[in-house]
Motif scaffolding. Structure first.
Motif, PDB file in Angstrom:
ATOM      1  N   PRO A  21       0.858  -1.172  -0.009  1.00  0.00           N
ATOM      2  CA  PRO A  21      -0.041  -0.072   0.025  1.00  0.00           C
ATOM      3  C   PRO A  21       0.559   1.216   0.046  1.00  0.00           C
ATOM      4  O   PRO A  21       1.774   1.349   0.652  1.00  0.00           O
ATOM      5  N   MET A  22       0.580   2.277  -0.942  1.00  0.00           N
ATOM      6  CA  MET A  22       1.191   3.541  -0.885  1.00  0.00           C
ATOM      7  C   MET A  22       0.281   4.785  -1.153  1.00  0.00           C
ATOM      8  O   MET A  22      -0.182   4.648  -2.453  1.00  0.00           O
ATOM      9  N   THR A  23       0.132   5.485  -0.355  1.00  0.00           N
ATOM     10  CA  THR A  23      -0.987   6.658  -0.416  1.00  0.00           C
ATOM     11  C   THR A  23      -0.361   7.522  -1.523  1.00  0.00           C
ATOM     12  O   THR A  23       0.766   7.970  -1.639  1.00  0.00           O
ATOM     13  N   ARG A  24      -1.196   7.756  -2.489  1.00  0.00           N
ATOM     14  CA  ARG A  24      -1.099   8.760  -3.721  1.00  0.00           C
ATOM     15  C   ARG A  24      -1.764   9.914  -3.497  1.00  0.00           C
ATOM     16  O   ARG A  24      -1.502  10.913  -4.495  1.00  0.00           O
ATOM     17  N   TYR A  41      -3.055   1.348 -11.251  1.00  0.00           N
ATOM     18  CA  TYR A  41      -2.999  -0.041 -10.893  1.00  0.00           C
ATOM     19  C   TYR A  41      -2.985  -1.125 -11.876  1.00  0.00           C
ATOM     20  O   TYR A  41      -2.233  -2.201 -11.690  1.00  0.00           O
ATOM     21  N   SER A  52      -4.065  -2.287  -2.119  1.00  0.00           N
ATOM     22  CA  SER A  52      -4.278  -0.825  -2.778  1.00  0.00           C
ATOM     23  C   SER A  52      -3.588   0.202  -1.458  1.00  0.00           C
ATOM     24  O   SER A  52      -3.352  -0.175  -0.366  1.00  0.00           O
ATOM     25  N   GLU A  53      -3.729   1.222  -1.913  1.00  0.00           N
ATOM     26  CA  GLU A  53      -3.322   2.425  -0.986  1.00  0.00           C
ATOM     27  C   GLU A  53      -4.351   2.295   0.087  1.00  0.00           C
ATOM     28  O   GLU A  53      -5.639   1.769   0.131  1.00  0.00           O
ATOM     29  N   THR A  67      -7.638  11.208  -0.101  1.00  0.00           N
ATOM     30  CA  THR A  67      -7.526   9.551  -0.291  1.00  0.00           C
ATOM     31  C   THR A  67      -8.935   8.974  -0.405  1.00  0.00           C
ATOM     32  O   THR A  67     -10.071   9.562   0.046  1.00  0.00           O
TER      33      THR A  67
END
Length: 366
Positions: A21-24, A41, A52-53, A67
């Motif tokens: 997971p990586m917040t974008r 994705y 997923s983020e 987010t």
């Protein structure tokens, strides 16, 4: 071993490479996943598993602007376009379910209220990302601000939060995800109950280690009953001190947490190793002890290279390996690793917010 298949619950995955997971911060109006997110994705569908983020389970669970959520019909429909795109490319994807707890701001909370936590403690210097002008991710200029003072959840309210996790998990399955990951790491709500310095409660959810682990157990059990234990993973971060969550005896605490998740029958534990430059190394003996306490799949993430990943798999304490930042800049990362090709360099200025630049426009090598 990195490029060999693996069975995770009901899933057959083609390699041991996980996109963690990586917040974008690129969700659209209403915190809905966008077509651009579907493209992002789907570009990375060659991962053995995409996580997923972080995806907030409720408005209360949100801590940063832009987010995505998974608690409204519109959000479920938005995520369905993402999972459809990933599955069309042959990929597999879990949703990371997220409640940030105290790591939030009044402007992000329902009716401008206080964030909630295990305890009414402020983590000084812990900042969150807000959108004071309401312009959205493409045109907005966000602002980093100190998180707002939280209030402690009552025991009755905790039950409602557990149900929010259950509802979000069911929504994730309705949205086409193959499973869910509970975010129990990085100083967010579940972690705020686990770690001793973040939990000063004197009721059934604080004090002794077993009581500090009670919220984790209840969420994991309830979600497993709702969607099946083979579809539920949990992310933990034993040695990190992010967002002010610190434990006095991390090895004892997280070995006990692993036993809780073994009892629940969770499909995997995802260990987020500290990944800053001078971070403490996670001792091999600790990893071996976790393997003894928990019989399911073990995922590790944190500054792994192909060589380090192979060694971890050969040593037997890891089954799958997450590659975070490299996946941002290299949508074809598994092929690059397998062929020994060079990696694109990450443009850190485009990590949070914005449009396609630094998101879907990184070049492929193959």
């Amino acid at each position: 071993m990195l490029f060999t298949p693996y069975r995770l619950g009901a899933l057959e995955i083609p390699n041991r490479i996980v996109m963690p997971p990586m917040t974008r911060s690129r969700a659209g109006h209403g915190d809905v996943a966008t077509p651009l997110m579907s493209e992002y994705y789907a570009q990375r569908a060659s991962a053995g598993l995409i996580l997923s983020e972080g995806t907030q389970i409720s408005r209360q669970g949100q801590g940063y602007a832009w987010t995505p959520g998974i608690y409204t019909p519109e959000q479920v429909a938005g995520w369905r376009t993402v999972t459809d795109a990933v599955h069309a490319k042959g990929g597999r994807m879990f949703a990371q379910l997220w409640h940030v707890g105290r790591v939030s701001h009044n402007t992000l909370q329902p009716d401008g209220g206080a964030p909630v936590s295990s305890s009414p403690l402020v983590a000084e210097g812990v900042k969150v990302f807000i959108d004071p002008d309401g312009r959205g991710p493409e045109g907005g200029i966000g602002e980093m601000v100190q998180h707002s003072k939280p209030r402690a959840l009552s025991e009755a309210e905790i039950a409602y939060v557990v149900q929010d996790f259950v509802n979000a998990a069911r929504n994730a399955i309705d949205a086409g995800f193959d499973g869910v990951e509970l975010h129990g790491a990085n100083g967010y709500l579940i972690n705020q109950f686990i770690d001793s310095q973040a939990n000063t409660r004197v009721d059934g959810y604080g004090g002794s280690l077993s009581r500090r682990l009670r919220f984790l157990r209840e969420v994991a059990e309830a979600v497993s009953v709702a969607i099946g234990e083979d579809r539920v993973g949990v992310r933990l971060a034993p040695l990190t001190t992010l967002q002010g969550a610190v434990d006095d005896t991390p090895q004892a605490t997280y070995l006990a947490a692993a036993k809780v998740l073994d009892d629940v029958g969770a499909a995997y534990i995802h260990i987020a190793e500290a990944d800053w430059d001078d971070a403490p190394q996670m001792p091999a003996a600790f990893k071996e002890a976790l393997r003894l306490m928990y019989r399911g799949t073990m995922i590790y993430s944190g500054k792994y290279t192909a060589e380090r990943a192979e060694q971890a798999l050969q040593n037997g304490w890891a089954d799958l390996i997450g590659f975070g930042r490299p996946f941002v800049a290299n949508p074809d990362l598994p092929a690059r690793l397998q062929l020994g090709l060079g990696l694109n360099q990450l443009d850190a200025s485009t990590l949070f917010g914005g449009g396609a630049a630094g998101y879907t426009d990184y070049a492929r090598a193959v």
